[in-house]
Design a protein around this motif. Structure first.
Motif, PDB file in Angstrom:
ATOM      1  N   THR A 189       0.810  -1.216   0.000  1.00  0.00           N
ATOM      2  CA  THR A 189       0.000   0.000   0.000  1.00  0.00           C
ATOM      3  C   THR A 189       0.846   1.271   0.000  1.00  0.00           C
ATOM      4  O   THR A 189       0.312   2.365   0.069  1.00  0.00           O
ATOM      5  CB  THR A 189      -0.919   0.037   1.241  1.00  0.00           C
ATOM      6  N   PRO A 197       1.776   6.786   0.719  1.00  0.00           N
ATOM      7  CA  PRO A 197       0.761   5.835   0.238  1.00  0.00           C
ATOM      8  C   PRO A 197       0.836   5.721  -1.281  1.00  0.00           C
ATOM      9  O   PRO A 197       1.211   6.696  -1.950  1.00  0.00           O
ATOM     10  CB  PRO A 197      -0.552   6.496   0.663  1.00  0.00           C
ATOM     11  N   LEU A 201      -3.778   2.508  -1.969  1.00  0.00           N
ATOM     12  CA  LEU A 201      -4.235   3.032  -0.681  1.00  0.00           C
ATOM     13  C   LEU A 201      -4.983   4.346  -0.870  1.00  0.00           C
ATOM     14  O   LEU A 201      -5.987   4.613  -0.209  1.00  0.00           O
ATOM     15  CB  LEU A 201      -3.021   3.223   0.251  1.00  0.00           C
ATOM     16  N   PHE A 202      -4.487   5.167  -1.800  1.00  0.00           N
ATOM     17  CA  PHE A 202      -5.139   6.451  -2.076  1.00  0.00           C
ATOM     18  C   PHE A 202      -6.594   6.212  -2.492  1.00  0.00           C
ATOM     19  O   PHE A 202      -7.511   6.845  -1.998  1.00  0.00           O
ATOM     20  CB  PHE A 202      -4.381   7.191  -3.175  1.00  0.00           C
ATOM     21  N   ASP A 204      -8.462   3.642  -1.886  1.00  0.00           N
ATOM     22  CA  ASP A 204      -9.244   3.154  -0.744  1.00  0.00           C
ATOM     23  C   ASP A 204      -9.733   4.319   0.107  1.00  0.00           C
ATOM     24  O   ASP A 204     -10.900   4.388   0.491  1.00  0.00           O
ATOM     25  CB  ASP A 204      -8.367   2.244   0.134  1.00  0.00           C
ATOM     26  N   ARG A 205      -8.792   5.229   0.384  1.00  0.00           N
ATOM     27  CA  ARG A 205      -9.159   6.368   1.246  1.00  0.00           C
ATOM     28  C   ARG A 205     -10.135   7.296   0.546  1.00  0.00           C
ATOM     29  O   ARG A 205     -11.044   7.835   1.168  1.00  0.00           O
ATOM     30  CB  ARG A 205      -7.900   7.138   1.649  1.00  0.00           C
ATOM     31  N   LEU A 208     -13.566   5.798   0.733  1.00  0.00           N
ATOM     32  CA  LEU A 208     -14.094   5.943   2.085  1.00  0.00           C
ATOM     33  C   LEU A 208     -14.571   7.381   2.309  1.00  0.00           C
ATOM     34  O   LEU A 208     -15.666   7.616   2.820  1.00  0.00           O
ATOM     35  CB  LEU A 208     -12.987   5.594   3.084  1.00  0.00           C
ATOM     36  N   ALA A 209     -13.750   8.326   1.892  1.00  0.00           N
ATOM     37  CA  ALA A 209     -14.087   9.742   2.083  1.00  0.00           C
ATOM     38  C   ALA A 209     -15.353  10.091   1.308  1.00  0.00           C
ATOM     39  O   ALA A 209     -16.214  10.829   1.788  1.00  0.00           O
ATOM     40  CB  ALA A 209     -12.930  10.622   1.632  1.00  0.00           C
ATOM     41  N   GLU A 261      -4.145  15.421   8.308  1.00  0.00           N
ATOM     42  CA  GLU A 261      -5.209  14.494   7.919  1.00  0.00           C
ATOM     43  C   GLU A 261      -5.365  14.359   6.405  1.00  0.00           C
ATOM     44  O   GLU A 261      -6.112  13.516   5.931  1.00  0.00           O
ATOM     45  CB  GLU A 261      -6.541  14.899   8.564  1.00  0.00           C
ATOM     46  N   ASP A 262      -4.672  15.183   5.628  1.00  0.00           N
ATOM     47  CA  ASP A 262      -4.741  15.043   4.173  1.00  0.00           C
ATOM     48  C   ASP A 262      -3.833  13.902   3.723  1.00  0.00           C
ATOM     49  O   ASP A 262      -2.784  13.693   4.304  1.00  0.00           O
ATOM     50  CB  ASP A 262      -4.277  16.338   3.494  1.00  0.00           C
ATOM     51  N   THR A 263      -4.281  13.185   2.696  1.00  0.00           N
ATOM     52  CA  THR A 263      -3.459  12.084   2.188  1.00  0.00           C
ATOM     53  C   THR A 263      -2.639  12.565   0.988  1.00  0.00           C
ATOM     54  O   THR A 263      -3.189  13.141   0.055  1.00  0.00           O
ATOM     55  CB  THR A 263      -4.348  10.914   1.729  1.00  0.00           C
ATOM     56  N   GLU A 277     -10.178  15.467   2.440  1.00  0.00           N
ATOM     57  CA  GLU A 277     -11.415  14.734   2.715  1.00  0.00           C
ATOM     58  C   GLU A 277     -12.621  15.629   2.933  1.00  0.00           C
ATOM     59  O   GLU A 277     -13.745  15.188   2.808  1.00  0.00           O
ATOM     60  CB  GLU A 277     -11.204  13.807   3.908  1.00  0.00           C
TER      61      GLU A 277
END
Ligand code: C2E
Ligand code: CA
Length: 615
Positions: A189, A197, A201-202, A204-205, A208-209, A261-263, A277
């Motif tokens: 990931t 990431p 993984l990106f 996935d997030r 989710l977001a 908290e930002d990816t 997000e």
């Protein structure tokens, strides 16, 4: 046995007639005082069977004790009340405590607090006879506070009547396997180079977001898609190791512009993506993009060298009701593409861009077909010696005979797409071959005309192609065209980039006798001093300067200066876009060597060229 009465039982072995030893239990009774007996009565009981059973039990107990004690896995016996009443050495070592610590305590005592619930549930199921045994991967806490991963299998032991008596628990240390699994999961990931990431993984997030946007009205997620405009040049000139370092530095710099908290993810190559997000309006994401762009204005230092890296960013916003994760990423990619095309730092996606992207895609497909079906034609624009008025050469300019369009398409309508898609390489090869064949043909058919210089254009992608020199060599061989009559136009910016990178191809071309011209000179903002480093024979002054000749004092001065400087450096000068007699005359007066433009001739169909030359 002096006194009358019953003697103690004595156990001993006697030999049987068959030669084996038998255990007997003998009890003697003194009846000497009894005149009717006056002797000792001895009773023998053969107890061999019992003796053997006892022996076997003793041995089996010993075997159990040693197996239990020396077992390489942790073993414990736990009573039905959950208290441990035996624990072996391996278990003590695994948990880092002594046997005394473990005995008498509840089996949950050392289990990691987060795994206690599930452990109790399993234990209870066995107690309630829903299962005979269970197996569980759970964490234990060692006395020193470290976590050990444990594979525990617990079985209920029953007596001969089937009543449960206690549990036997086997504990296997699987910490290493668990850590390897964790490492693998991380590697699957994350991007190994930057430790960020990865795309997987990106996504996935992002999914989710997006799902969370269903809960709150007005909530959106934003995706920023970014790539680095000049990374390829730096990477090629620096080598891949330094290029890797640069990517790591880029990742760190972007990270600085974001909240925790930002990816931030790296998708490979020089492509990065940011997930915000919670974004309400495009301006939220635009602020982040501005921050990134601003931060990249300062150079990055890699191996003691400074590099200014310019990111292009595309932004897309959306919520689950309208967009999927894939949609958002595609939109951001499209917007980034637009930013690049218009030389903007960043762009926010709008649906019109999508239409444009589709059109572009169609154009790219059409181009692919055009190369296969040879839908291109080449026009030739004469280049005139300003001092004598005679034609000294022609420039080959491509046109596209698109089957769905009327007339010929000019390069401005397709060259940029050809360049971006890489199709310019096969297309350019075809054009060059056609031009050389035509040039050779004219020389054959008109031997009395002095040999013309054939100029062709080489774009960035063509020049970067590792086989560019070999391709030109092959074309010359195939067409029989003289290398000394071939001149290749390379725009100023591309030329300077090439000089900073690998000059092997340029050197090889020059060795073959091919001339190099710097095209559109003056538009690349390269300092005049850098001219000294450019081993080109010819300089073509961009038409934007020629336009101002005689009208604009500055332009006139610039043109005069370029001509003088080029001459000092031993280069010839061609003025592009000469449209009037006045311009031609003034250029001649300034000492400019050659000129090209509508004043002399427009790009001509091949059959019109000899007519022009003879006139
Ligand atoms: P360029 O190399 O600067 O070519 C000169 C362009 O200026 C040509 O446009 C030509 O038609 C135009 N031109 C010539 N004289 C005048 C004039 O007096 N006034 C004005 N306003 N324009 C004039 P064209 O043919 O549309 O080509 C545009 C560009 O496309 C070329 O610019 C060149 O960079 C590129 N190109 C053309 N053919 C090829 C090719 O075969 N391969 C590659 N890689 N690029 C090509
Ligand atoms: Ca040119």
């Amino acid at each position: 046995m002096a006194n009358p009465g019953v003697a103690r039982a004595v156990e001993y072995r006697i030999r049987h007639a068959d030669g084996s030893w038998r255990y007997v239990d003998s009890v003697g009774v003194n009846l000497l005082g009894d005149p009717s007996v006056s002797g000792v009565v001895v009773n023998y009981r053969d107890v061999t069977k019992r003796k053997e059973a006892e022996e076997a039990l003793k041995k089996s107990e010993e075997r159990f004790r040693t197996t239990f004690e020396d077992a390489p896995v942790g073993v414990a016996l736990v009573g039905l009340d959950g208290r441990r009443f035996r624990a072996n050495r391996s278990l003590c070592e695994m948990l880092g405590c002594s046997e005394e610590d473990l005995l008498g305590e509840n089996y949950l005592e050392h289990v990691h607090p987060d795994d206690r619930q599930i452990s109790t549930e399993h234990f209870q199921r066995v107690l309630e006879e829903e299962a005979e045994r269970y197996e569980l991967e759970r964490r234990y806490l060692r006395a020193d506070g470290h976590v050990v991963w444990n594979l525990t299998s617990v079985s209920l032991i029953r007596d001969s009547e089937g009543n449960p008596i206690h549990f036997i628990c086997l504990h296997q240390d699987i910490t290493e396997r668990k850590e390897a699994e964790k490492r693998l999961r991380y590697q699957a990931t994350h991007d190994l180079l930057t430790d960020l990431p990865n795309r997987h993984l990106f996504m996935d997030r992002l999914k989710l977001a997006l799902r969370l946007t269903r809960r709150t009205r007005g909530r959106k997620v934003a995706v920023l898609y970014m790539d680095l405009d000049n990374f390829k040049v730096v990477n090629d000139s620096l080598g891949h190791d330094a290029g890797d370092l640069l990517l790591v530095a880029v990742g760190e710099r972007v990270r600085w512009c974001l909240r925790p908290e930002d990816t931030l993810a790296r998708f490979g190559g020089d492509e990065f993506a940011v997930l915000l997000e919670e974004a309400e309006a495009p301006s939220d994401a635009a602020k982040v993009a501005e921050r990134i762009v601003e931060r990249f204005k300062a150079p990055l230092v890699v191996e003691g060298r400074e590099f200014v890296i310019r990111p292009s960013i595309g932004i897309a916003l959306g919520e689950a009701r309208q967009k999927t994760a894939e949609d958002l990423l595609r939109d951001a990619d499209t917007a980034m593409y637009q930013a690049k095309g218009r030389d903007d730092d960043y762009r926010v996606f709008d649906p019109a861009m999508y239409e444009q992207a589709l059109r572009r895609l169609k154009l790219e497909n059409d181009l692919r077909r055009a190369i296969e079906d040879e839908e291109f034609v080449v026009c030739y624009q004469p280049i005139v010696n300003l001092q004598t008025g005679e034609a000294s050469g022609v420039e080959a300019l491509v046109r596209w005979e698109h089957p769905d369009q009327q007339g010929l398409l000019a390069p401005s309508q397709f060259i940029s797409v050809a360049e971006e898609s890489g199709l310019v390489v096969p297309m350019g090869r075809w054009v060059l071959e056609e031009a050389c064949r035509q040039g050779a043909k004219w020389q054959q058919e008109h031997p009395h005309i002095p040999p013309l210089v054939m100029a062709g254009n080489l774009s960035a992608k063509q020049l970067q192609h590792p086989d560019v020199a070999e391709t030109v060599e092959e074309i010359l061989e195939k067409t029989g065209f003289d290398a000394r009559c071939l001149s290749l136009d390379i725009t100023e910016t591309v030329y300077i980039e090439a000089l900073e990178g690998n000059t092997a191809a340029l050197d090889k071309l020059k060795k073959m006798g091919v001339c190099i011209s710097i095209d559109d000179f003056g538009t690349g903002y390269s300092s005049l001093a850098s001219l000294k480093r450019l081993p080109a024979e010819t300089l073509k002054i961009d038409k934007s300067f020629i336009k101002g000749i005689g009208e604009d004092v500055e332009d006139t001065a610039i043109v005069r200066m370029i001509i003088e400087l080029a001459h000092t450096l031993g280069m010839e000068v061609i003025a592009e876009g000469v449209e009037s007699k006045e311009q031609a005359e003034q250029l001649k007066e300034m000492g400019c060597d050659r000129g090209q433009g509508f004043y002399f001739a427009k790009p001509l169909a091949p059959e019109a060229v000899p007519v022009f030359l003879i006139r």
